[in-house]
Scaffold this motif. Structure first.
Motif, PDB file in Angstrom:
ATOM      1  N   GLY A  18       0.833  -1.192   0.000  1.00  0.00           N
ATOM      2  CA  GLY A  18       0.000   0.000   0.000  1.00  0.00           C
ATOM      3  C   GLY A  18       0.866   1.240   0.000  1.00  0.00           C
ATOM      4  O   GLY A  18       1.874   1.287   0.708  1.00  0.00           O
ATOM      5  N   ILE A  19       0.487   2.211  -0.834  1.00  0.00           N
ATOM      6  CA  ILE A  19       1.081   3.549  -0.701  1.00  0.00           C
ATOM      7  C   ILE A  19      -0.032   4.463  -0.209  1.00  0.00           C
ATOM      8  O   ILE A  19      -0.954   3.978   0.428  1.00  0.00           O
ATOM      9  N   ILE A  30      -8.317  -9.152   3.035  1.00  0.00           N
ATOM     10  CA  ILE A  30      -8.470  -9.891   4.300  1.00  0.00           C
ATOM     11  C   ILE A  30      -9.936 -10.217   4.583  1.00  0.00           C
ATOM     12  O   ILE A  30     -10.235 -11.234   5.210  1.00  0.00           O
ATOM     13  N   ILE A  36      -9.242 -16.467   3.429  1.00  0.00           N
ATOM     14  CA  ILE A  36      -7.953 -15.808   3.672  1.00  0.00           C
ATOM     15  C   ILE A  36      -6.855 -16.805   4.083  1.00  0.00           C
ATOM     16  O   ILE A  36      -5.717 -16.719   3.619  1.00  0.00           O
ATOM     17  N   VAL A  37      -7.204 -17.776   4.924  1.00  0.00           N
ATOM     18  CA  VAL A  37      -6.187 -18.760   5.327  1.00  0.00           C
ATOM     19  C   VAL A  37      -5.766 -19.576   4.096  1.00  0.00           C
ATOM     20  O   VAL A  37      -4.588 -19.860   3.891  1.00  0.00           O
ATOM     21  N   PHE A  40      -3.240 -17.796   1.994  1.00  0.00           N
ATOM     22  CA  PHE A  40      -1.884 -17.911   2.541  1.00  0.00           C
ATOM     23  C   PHE A  40      -1.296 -19.305   2.283  1.00  0.00           C
ATOM     24  O   PHE A  40      -0.091 -19.482   2.375  1.00  0.00           O
ATOM     25  N   ASN A  41      -2.146 -20.291   1.995  1.00  0.00           N
ATOM     26  CA  ASN A  41      -1.641 -21.620   1.653  1.00  0.00           C
ATOM     27  C   ASN A  41      -1.439 -21.782   0.151  1.00  0.00           C
ATOM     28  O   ASN A  41      -0.514 -22.455  -0.288  1.00  0.00           O
ATOM     29  N   PRO A  49       2.862  -5.928   4.616  1.00  0.00           N
ATOM     30  CA  PRO A  49       3.278  -5.203   5.828  1.00  0.00           C
ATOM     31  C   PRO A  49       2.122  -4.766   6.720  1.00  0.00           C
ATOM     32  O   PRO A  49       2.308  -4.538   7.914  1.00  0.00           O
ATOM     33  N   PHE A  50       0.933  -4.669   6.158  1.00  0.00           N
ATOM     34  CA  PHE A  50      -0.262  -4.283   6.897  1.00  0.00           C
ATOM     35  C   PHE A  50      -0.544  -5.270   8.035  1.00  0.00           C
ATOM     36  O   PHE A  50      -0.951  -4.886   9.140  1.00  0.00           O
ATOM     37  N   ILE A  51      -0.291  -6.579   7.779  1.00  0.00           N
ATOM     38  CA  ILE A  51      -0.598  -7.578   8.817  1.00  0.00           C
ATOM     39  C   ILE A  51       0.583  -8.490   9.138  1.00  0.00           C
ATOM     40  O   ILE A  51       0.445  -9.412   9.933  1.00  0.00           O
ATOM     41  N   LYS A  52       1.748  -8.215   8.563  1.00  0.00           N
ATOM     42  CA  LYS A  52       2.849  -9.165   8.677  1.00  0.00           C
ATOM     43  C   LYS A  52       4.113  -8.401   9.072  1.00  0.00           C
ATOM     44  O   LYS A  52       4.418  -7.355   8.480  1.00  0.00           O
ATOM     45  N   GLY A  53       4.842  -8.897  10.057  1.00  0.00           N
ATOM     46  CA  GLY A  53       6.024  -8.200  10.547  1.00  0.00           C
ATOM     47  C   GLY A  53       7.241  -8.356   9.656  1.00  0.00           C
ATOM     48  O   GLY A  53       7.976  -7.409   9.412  1.00  0.00           O
ATOM     49  N   ALA A  54       7.489  -9.596   9.159  1.00  0.00           N
ATOM     50  CA  ALA A  54       8.680  -9.841   8.344  1.00  0.00           C
ATOM     51  C   ALA A  54       8.262  -9.912   6.881  1.00  0.00           C
ATOM     52  O   ALA A  54       7.446 -10.745   6.514  1.00  0.00           O
ATOM     53  N   ASN A  55       8.807  -9.033   6.080  1.00  0.00           N
ATOM     54  CA  ASN A  55       8.387  -8.947   4.693  1.00  0.00           C
ATOM     55  C   ASN A  55       9.590  -8.942   3.751  1.00  0.00           C
ATOM     56  O   ASN A  55      10.530  -8.184   3.954  1.00  0.00           O
TER      57      ASN A  55
END
Lengths: 266, 424
Positions: A18-19, A30, A36-37, A40-41, A49-55
């Motif tokens: 996102g900008i 989401i 949604i799960v 991710f599979n 980055p909105f919902i995830k720490g390591a990108n």
């Protein structure tokens, strides 16, 4: 297993970015609560980055970009993502047309001068613009917000190695199919007839006239539509503002269309 | 020794921001949260548009709390035009706000905050191991979303709310469906509150005045006065309440009185309205760390989780009485006017203010978001926290700072005033 099969079996590396924007398009990803799960599979979500720490931002097959360019930082992020992604998808109306923030181009400067506390020169601003003003875009998902199911379809199509097909029929088709009252007939300034559907006519189904957030259909007859709204008593200023609200810089030049109408009447 | 830390960019928050820190000889010398959002100038874009267009434009400030923007815009316009919506409209709007609060709290708690306490990068990336928590999160989010879809016509950027009423009134059957699901899923809300009551929160004390809407008849979300332990204001006295200043060293600040940061959000609402909680929400509040730590911003998270139970109980109470009647929106008499409204967004008080001319066009708009109000509080909280962890090294500082900022549930996309400042 042949090399080709192995290549197909490898999970797609996908990033969601996102900008400048309202985060509504990323939420729409989401808000596919049941899927949604599974997403991710199905794909390898490298960045969100909105919902995830390591990108990770490298070597992406598909990148979804929400938002418009409104700052140098946006431009930097956009270029970086474009460089690293095989396919870039413009997610939502901001990315596609600049949406409401780009309506500033049609707003007199004195309307927002009071918001600029310091000298304008000090604000590192980029004129609000859709992302394809700056980099090539491979696929567009319109909508403010985009239809969550359409996002899923695009992810699934790309994961299956197919090119997703854009929806081209007007909103009215889906609206009629839902059995809604025609809001235009009720005297509301509904942009359904000239607007690309695929949203399930969600606004008219909620009782609210279409504002055209998915952009105009390729065969939209704008002069005839403008004339229709004028006949219904809407002023040219109102119509102009309404047509430009979501489609901004992607709206055809309205003044010549209107002048042509005047000439016709004479 | 001087170390500059640029935490770029903060993840798992709504919008984009960076934290800048300068540490000299173990002391925090400079601390600043900066938005990375481009300017959008919504208040300028709203000028010249018709009163009835305010919500459709203003909701685009934020997808996360678009219902709160929609309600604040409509209520401020109604206030300007002298319209008082019906009791049924009030209940439908409250239900809409509750739906947004349920989905927002569920998403924030499980997807944004919980990974910090589990030590994982993302709740979704551990979906398989933590199936139970993830499923609970998704079910809660889905129910909140379905409430919004039913009452607003769409999950993001609502369309069915209109000036004076509702364009589409849900059927009794649809409302009963929602009531049954609320009853069914209520244990998941209680389990969430128990989970967040049990997490180990860092010790922190920050003296901040806590403001929220307050009403003596209901846990206030869309109507009431503005109150803290020390002060009470009417919404119309907004000019006395919110004063804004900019300084070259800081981004935008919003203060009650110049120089004093204040806090809005779940912890403030709980502090001011604890007497109005349902019996289960009150019991969960007493059983957890919140009552002893009202000055600890980390406890915004358990406060949100207790509110989740309160949201369920409020929605169930509304649904046990609501028998929707057809009610076309009122005829509007356009006139010049000035309207102000405050609504509780999930992360705190949101203000909308409009001045209309006699043709119903907007002459002036002012919007003040919860995050804009909380920014100074966030910085002051970090200033109190970081000296305690600074000796543990950069990584520990970064982790603690992120966790604290995330607890505030900031929404930097919508911190519109955050944007019209001179950057450092």
């Amino acid at each position: 297993m042949s090399e080709r099969q192995i290549a197909v079996a490898k999970k797609l590396r996908v990033g969601f970015y996102g900008i400048t924007g309202c985060a509504g398009c990323l939420e729409s990803v989401i808000f596919n609560e049941d899927e949604i799960v599974g997403i991710f599979n199905l794909v390898d979500v490298q960045a969100f980055p909105f919902i995830k720490g390591a990108n990770s931002h490298e070597d992406l097959d598909v990148a979804f970009m929400e938002g418009l360019v409104a700052s140098p930082r946006d431009l930097e992020t956009l270029k970086e993502v474009r460089k690293n992604a095989r396919v870039l998808v413009a997610l939502g109306t901001c990315a596609n047309t600049g949406c409401i923030p780009a309506y500033r181009h049609y707003t007199p400067l004195e309307n927002y001068e009071h918001l600029i506390k310091e000298k304008e020169d000090d604000i590192k601003d980029v004129p609000p613009s859709p992302i394809d003003t700056h980099v090539p875009v491979d696929f567009a998902i319109p909508g403010c917000p985009p239809n969550g199911k359409e996002i899923l379809e695009v992810i699934k199509a790309v994961a299956a190695g197919k090119t997703p097909r854009p929806y081209t029929a007007p909103v009215c088709i889906e609206c009629r199919r839902k059995g809604n009252y025609c809001l235009l007939e009720l005297g509301k300034p509904c942009l359904g007839p000239i607007t690309r559907g695929g949203c399930g006519a969600v606004c008219p189904s909620g009782g609210f006239e279409c504002w055209g957030c998915r952009g105009q259909t390729e065969d939209a007859n704008l002069p005839a539509f403008i004339e229709l709204l004028e006949q219904k008593g809407f002023s040219w200023d109102f119509i102009k503002r309404r047509l430009r609200t979501f489609v901004g810089q992607k709206t055809p030049d309205l003044e010549p269309l209107r002048r042509a109408l005047e000439v016709e009447k004479v | 020794m001087s170390t500059q830390i640029d935490l770029e960019e903060l993840t798992k928050i709504e919008g984009h921001a960076t934290l800048r820190l300068r540490v000299d000889d173990g002391r925090v010398e400079h601390l600043e949260i900066r938005s990375l959002e481009g300017s959008r100038y919504f208040e300028g874009i709203l000028r010249g548009r018709l009163y009835s267009e305010a919500s459709e434009i203003a909701t685009r400030i934020c997808g996360i709390c678009s219902c709160a923007h929609c309600l604040a815009a409509h209520q401020a316009i109604e206030n300007a035009l002298g319209i008082v919506p019906s009791a049924q409209t009030h209940e439908l709007r409250r239900l809409l706000n509750l739906g947004e609060s349920i989905r927002s709290h569920a998403a924030h708690l499980y997807f944004l905050a919980l990974p910090d306490y589990l030590g994982v990068p993302s709740t979704l990336s551990i979906a398989l191991e933590q199936r139970g928590a993830v499923e609970r999160a998704i079910q809660l989010m889905k129910l909140g979303n379905d409430m919004v879809r039913l009452l607003a016509g769409r999950d993001i950027h609502p369309v069915s709310v209109t000036v004076g009423g509702h364009l589409k009134i849900p059927t009794q059957e649809q409302l009963t469906g929602i009531r049954e699901r609320l009853e069914q899923l209520r244990p998941a809300a209680v389990a969430t509150a128990e989970l967040f009551n049990s997490l180990p929160y860092p010790e922190l004390h920050v003296k901040l005045e806590r403001f929220s809407l307050y009403s003596d008849s209901e846990y206030a979300l869309i109507a009431g006065s503005i109150r803290s332990d020390e002060h009470e204001f009417e919404q119309r006295d907004y000019g006395k309440f919110v004063s804004e200043y900019h300084s070259p060293e800081q981004t935008a600040n919003f203060v009650v009185r110049e120089g004093h940061a204040y806090m809005v959000g779940a912890l403030s609402r709980l502090a001011n309205s604890k007497e109005l909680l349902s019996s289960d929400a009150a019991a969960l509040l007493r059983a957890g760390p919140v009552p002893q730590g009202l000055d600890n911003p980390f406890l915004i998270n358990p406060a949100q989780a207790i509110e989740l139970v309160q949201n369920f109980d409020d929605a169930l109470a509304i649904l046990s009485n609501l028998r929707p009647e057809p009610e076309p929106p009122p005829e509007i008499w356009v006139q010049a006017g000035h309207g102000i409204a405050a609504v509780e967004a999930p992360r705190g008080v949101l203000w909308h203010e409009y001045e209309l001319d006699d043709t119903g066009h907007i002459l002036h708009a002012n919007i003040i978001t919860p995050t804009a109000q909380n920014l100074r509080a966030m910085e002051e909280s970090l200033a109190a926290l970081l000296p305690e962890v600074v000796h543990e090294g950069k990584e520990a500082v970064v982790a603690a700072a992120e966790k604290l900022i995330r607890a505030y549930d900031p929404c930097l996309s919508c911190a519109v005033h955050f944007l019209n400042v001179e950057w450092l």
